[in-house]
Design a protein around this motif. Structure first.
Motif, PDB file in Angstrom:
ATOM      1  N   ALA A  17      19.570  61.503  23.989  1.00 62.21           N
ATOM      2  CA  ALA A  17      19.379  60.052  23.929  1.00 62.21           C
ATOM      3  C   ALA A  17      19.662  59.375  25.258  1.00 62.21           C
ATOM      4  CB  ALA A  17      20.253  59.454  22.830  1.00 62.21           C
ATOM      5  N   HIS A  18      20.646  59.875  26.002  1.00 61.19           N
ATOM      6  CA  HIS A  18      20.989  59.260  27.288  1.00 61.19           C
ATOM      7  C   HIS A  18      19.788  59.216  28.229  1.00 61.19           C
ATOM      8  CE1 HIS A  18      25.634  59.923  27.004  1.00 61.19           C
ATOM      9  NE2 HIS A  18      25.221  58.834  26.370  1.00 61.19           N
ATOM     10  N   GLY A  19      18.881  60.162  28.082  1.00 59.37           N
ATOM     11  CA  GLY A  19      17.710  60.200  28.946  1.00 59.37           C
ATOM     12  C   GLY A  19      16.710  59.094  28.676  1.00 59.37           C
ATOM     13  N   THR A  20      16.909  58.346  27.582  1.00 56.86           N
ATOM     14  CA  THR A  20      15.990  57.245  27.245  1.00 56.86           C
ATOM     15  C   THR A  20      16.573  55.877  27.573  1.00 56.86           C
ATOM     16  OG1 THR A  20      16.802  56.830  24.974  1.00 56.86           O
ATOM     17  CG2 THR A  20      15.215  58.628  25.279  1.00 56.86           C
ATOM     18  N   PHE A  21      17.844  55.835  27.967  1.00 54.62           N
ATOM     19  CA  PHE A  21      18.514  54.539  28.149  1.00 54.62           C
ATOM     20  C   PHE A  21      17.836  53.702  29.239  1.00 54.62           C
ATOM     21  CE2 PHE A  21      23.069  55.268  26.360  1.00 54.62           C
ATOM     22  CZ  PHE A  21      22.517  55.608  25.136  1.00 54.62           C
ATOM     23  N   THR A  22      17.707  52.427  28.947  1.00 60.08           N
ATOM     24  CA  THR A  22      17.159  51.446  29.887  1.00 60.08           C
ATOM     25  C   THR A  22      18.266  50.465  30.245  1.00 60.08           C
ATOM     26  OG1 THR A  22      16.431  50.053  28.035  1.00 60.08           O
ATOM     27  CG2 THR A  22      14.848  51.673  28.890  1.00 60.08           C
ATOM     28  N   CYS A  77       5.687  53.826  14.966  1.00 56.40           N
ATOM     29  CA  CYS A  77       6.436  52.564  14.987  1.00 56.40           C
ATOM     30  C   CYS A  77       6.047  51.698  16.182  1.00 56.40           C
ATOM     31  CB  CYS A  77       7.938  52.854  15.007  1.00 56.40           C
ATOM     32  SG  CYS A  77       8.584  53.540  13.466  1.00 56.40           S
ATOM     33  N   VAL A  78       5.859  52.308  17.343  1.00 57.79           N
ATOM     34  CA  VAL A  78       5.437  51.570  18.536  1.00 57.79           C
ATOM     35  C   VAL A  78       4.099  50.882  18.286  1.00 57.79           C
ATOM     36  CG1 VAL A  78       4.584  51.836  20.910  1.00 57.79           C
ATOM     37  CG2 VAL A  78       6.743  52.899  20.233  1.00 57.79           C
ATOM     38  N   ASN A  79       3.147  51.618  17.715  1.00 53.96           N
ATOM     39  CA  ASN A  79       1.830  51.039  17.448  1.00 53.96           C
ATOM     40  C   ASN A  79       1.920  49.847  16.504  1.00 53.96           C
ATOM     41  OD1 ASN A  79       0.586  52.979  19.048  1.00 53.96           O
ATOM     42  ND2 ASN A  79       0.153  54.335  17.336  1.00 53.96           N
ATOM     43  N   ASP A  80       2.805  49.944  15.518  1.00 55.88           N
ATOM     44  CA  ASP A  80       2.913  48.878  14.528  1.00 55.88           C
ATOM     45  C   ASP A  80       3.412  47.561  15.119  1.00 55.88           C
ATOM     46  OD1 ASP A  80       1.897  50.317  12.429  1.00 55.88           O
ATOM     47  OD2 ASP A  80       3.822  50.753  11.487  1.00 55.88           O
ATOM     48  N   LEU A  87       6.425  44.454  23.103  1.00 56.06           N
ATOM     49  CA  LEU A  87       6.783  45.590  23.952  1.00 56.06           C
ATOM     50  C   LEU A  87       8.038  46.223  23.353  1.00 56.06           C
ATOM     51  CD1 LEU A  87       5.820  46.851  26.674  1.00 56.06           C
ATOM     52  CD2 LEU A  87       7.613  45.495  27.781  1.00 56.06           C
ATOM     53  N   PRO A  88       8.054  47.530  23.089  1.00 42.84           N
ATOM     54  CA  PRO A  88       9.220  48.145  22.455  1.00 42.84           C
ATOM     55  C   PRO A  88      10.467  48.070  23.335  1.00 42.84           C
ATOM     56  CG  PRO A  88       7.665  49.822  23.176  1.00 42.84           C
ATOM     57  CD  PRO A  88       6.976  48.505  23.340  1.00 42.84           C
ATOM     58  N   LEU A  89      11.591  47.769  22.717  1.00 49.44           N
ATOM     59  CA  LEU A  89      12.874  47.706  23.414  1.00 49.44           C
ATOM     60  C   LEU A  89      13.752  48.902  23.059  1.00 49.44           C
ATOM     61  CD1 LEU A  89      13.763  43.926  22.940  1.00 49.44           C
ATOM     62  CD2 LEU A  89      12.793  45.018  24.981  1.00 49.44           C
ATOM     63  N   TYR A  90      13.999  49.060  21.769  1.00 47.34           N
ATOM     64  CA  TYR A  90      14.871  50.167  21.370  1.00 47.34           C
ATOM     65  C   TYR A  90      14.500  50.711  19.995  1.00 47.34           C
ATOM     66  CZ  TYR A  90      17.620  46.507  18.949  1.00 47.34           C
ATOM     67  OH  TYR A  90      18.024  45.460  18.171  1.00 47.34           O
ATOM     68  N   ASN A 119       7.100  55.742  25.880  1.00 50.44           N
ATOM     69  CA  ASN A 119       6.842  54.347  25.546  1.00 50.44           C
ATOM     70  C   ASN A 119       7.834  53.377  26.183  1.00 50.44           C
ATOM     71  OD1 ASN A 119       4.544  54.253  23.434  1.00 50.44           O
ATOM     72  ND2 ASN A 119       5.837  55.926  22.696  1.00 50.44           N
ATOM     73  N   GLY A 120       8.728  53.885  27.049  1.00 56.73           N
ATOM     74  CA  GLY A 120       9.698  53.030  27.713  1.00 56.73           C
ATOM     75  C   GLY A 120      10.685  52.401  26.762  1.00 56.73           C
ATOM     76  N   CYS A 121      11.033  53.132  25.726  1.00 55.05           N
ATOM     77  CA  CYS A 121      11.865  52.619  24.638  1.00 55.05           C
ATOM     78  C   CYS A 121      13.182  53.398  24.608  1.00 55.05           C
ATOM     79  CB  CYS A 121      11.093  52.811  23.333  1.00 55.05           C
ATOM     80  SG  CYS A 121      11.862  52.168  21.868  1.00 55.05           S
ATOM     81  N   ALA A 122      14.298  52.717  24.420  1.00 51.68           N
ATOM     82  CA  ALA A 122      15.601  53.369  24.417  1.00 51.68           C
ATOM     83  C   ALA A 122      15.986  53.824  23.010  1.00 51.68           C
ATOM     84  CB  ALA A 122      16.671  52.414  24.949  1.00 51.68           C
TER      85      ALA A 122
END
Length: 334
Positions: A17-22, A77-80, A87-90, A119-122
């Motif tokens: 998960a740490h690899g996705t943190f923004t 979920c991103v598409n929805d 824009l997806p956040l988390y 998707n640039g999502c945390a």
């Protein structure tokens, strides 16, 4: 619960998960709640969604491949929320098992992480639950929860869609995450195939064809939004084009779909042949090769198609928006 196995699973998930943190992530994995700071918006609107991958999980169990369903989940979920201009956040996941296996858990979450990164999502939290007696020892359930943001003025509500607008279809990568109960029945029970059976028409095994990842449409949607072309979008999931296209249309409008505008991928033709499925049911069960429909002004359609091709997309003009006729459905196939 095997506490040591749980600790191994959580430790592996935490590292992934740490690899996705923004920059907006304010809490670490393991907190009682996840915190995220929104910035860069004047009048932000939060857009959220929750979903699963349905009985596609059964295919993962049969093949022993668990590293793709997590990516399916995130992209769905991103598409929805993307079709609403967000824009997806988390993202948060729920992973429930009969008996926890740290290796399987890590494989599943690796797919979630891959989807979040793309998707640039945390991935900032979730729940891993061991529930013997509710789930069998070799099976699990998976669900996802996403939160995105949009400027209020940028929300895609479909209100700007007008009769005459062009409808552009973007290809799917297979069944995505819908129609698996019927697909499994047809392929495994009716046809008697196994997951390693080669489907010559498809050029893949049954397992590979069914586990093809549900793709994300975030980039093409954001590109058309930035150009000012996009008036509405529909994610083609359960219910197919028939039931999902109307979800973006204002009252009084319908969609005229040219069913000959695109070639239906072989996997869907295989399923129809095996089941001799009635056409209406076929169209409402599967996406038939179109995973996203975009509504753009007719005058901008050619430019929109060019912009999409520059992203590597293969848009197809599949129809147009029309005035709804009394007594007719909201999708007319022609």
């Amino acid at each position: 619960m095997n506490i040591d196995e749980a600790d191994r699973a959580v430790s592996g998930i935490k590292r992934l998960a740490h690899g996705t943190f923004t920059p907006g992530v304010l809490t670490d994995i393991g907190s009682f709640g996840a915190a995220f700071q929104i910035s860069g918006y004047r009048k932000p609107v939060l857009v959220s969604s929750a979903d699963g991958v349905g009985t596609k999980l059964k295919v993962a169990f049969l093949t022993g491949r668990h590293d793709t369903v997590g990516e399916d989940l995130v992209n769905h979920c991103v598409n929805d929320i993307a079709v609403q201009g967000a824009l997806p956040l988390y993202f948060l996941d729920y992973f429930a098992v009969g008996k926890l296996d740290a290796g399987v858990a890590k494989a599943v979450i690796s797919g979630v992480v891959r989807g979040c990164r793309k998707n640039g999502c945390a991935l900032i939290g979730g729940e891993t639950a061991e529930m013997p007696g509710l789930y069998s020892t070799s099976e699990y359930d998976l669900a996802g929860f996403i939160v995105g943001a949009a400027e209020r003025s940028d929300l895609l509500t479909g209100a700007r869609i007008r009769a005459g607008d062009a409808l552009l279809g973007l290809p799917s990568t297979g069944l995505h995450t819908n129609g698996y109960s019927l697909a499994r029945k047809l392929l495994f029970d009716v046809a008697g195939y196994g997951t390693n059976t080669l489907l010559p028409e498809v050029g893949a095994t049954v397992g590979d064809a069914l586990l093809a990842v549900h793709r994300s449409y975030l980039k093409p949607i954001r590109a058309l939004m930035a150009l000012g072309y996009l008036r509405g979008a529909a994610h083609i999931t359960g219910g197919g084009i028939t039931d999902n296209t109307p979800r973006m249309l204002p009252e009084g409008l319908a969609a005229a779909i040219d069913a000959s505008a695109w070639k239906i991928p072989p996997i869907f033709e295989v399923l129809r042949r095996i089941g001799n499925t009635p056409l209406d049911d076929y169209r409402r069960t599967f996406n038939l090769g179109i995973g996203m429909i975009l509504a753009v002004p007719a005058r901008s359609a050619a430019k929109a198609e060019t912009a999409l091709r520059q992203l590597g997309e293969s848009p197809v003009r599949i129809g147009s928006v029309i005035a709804r006729k009394r007594g007719r459905g909201r999708v007319e196939y022609r």
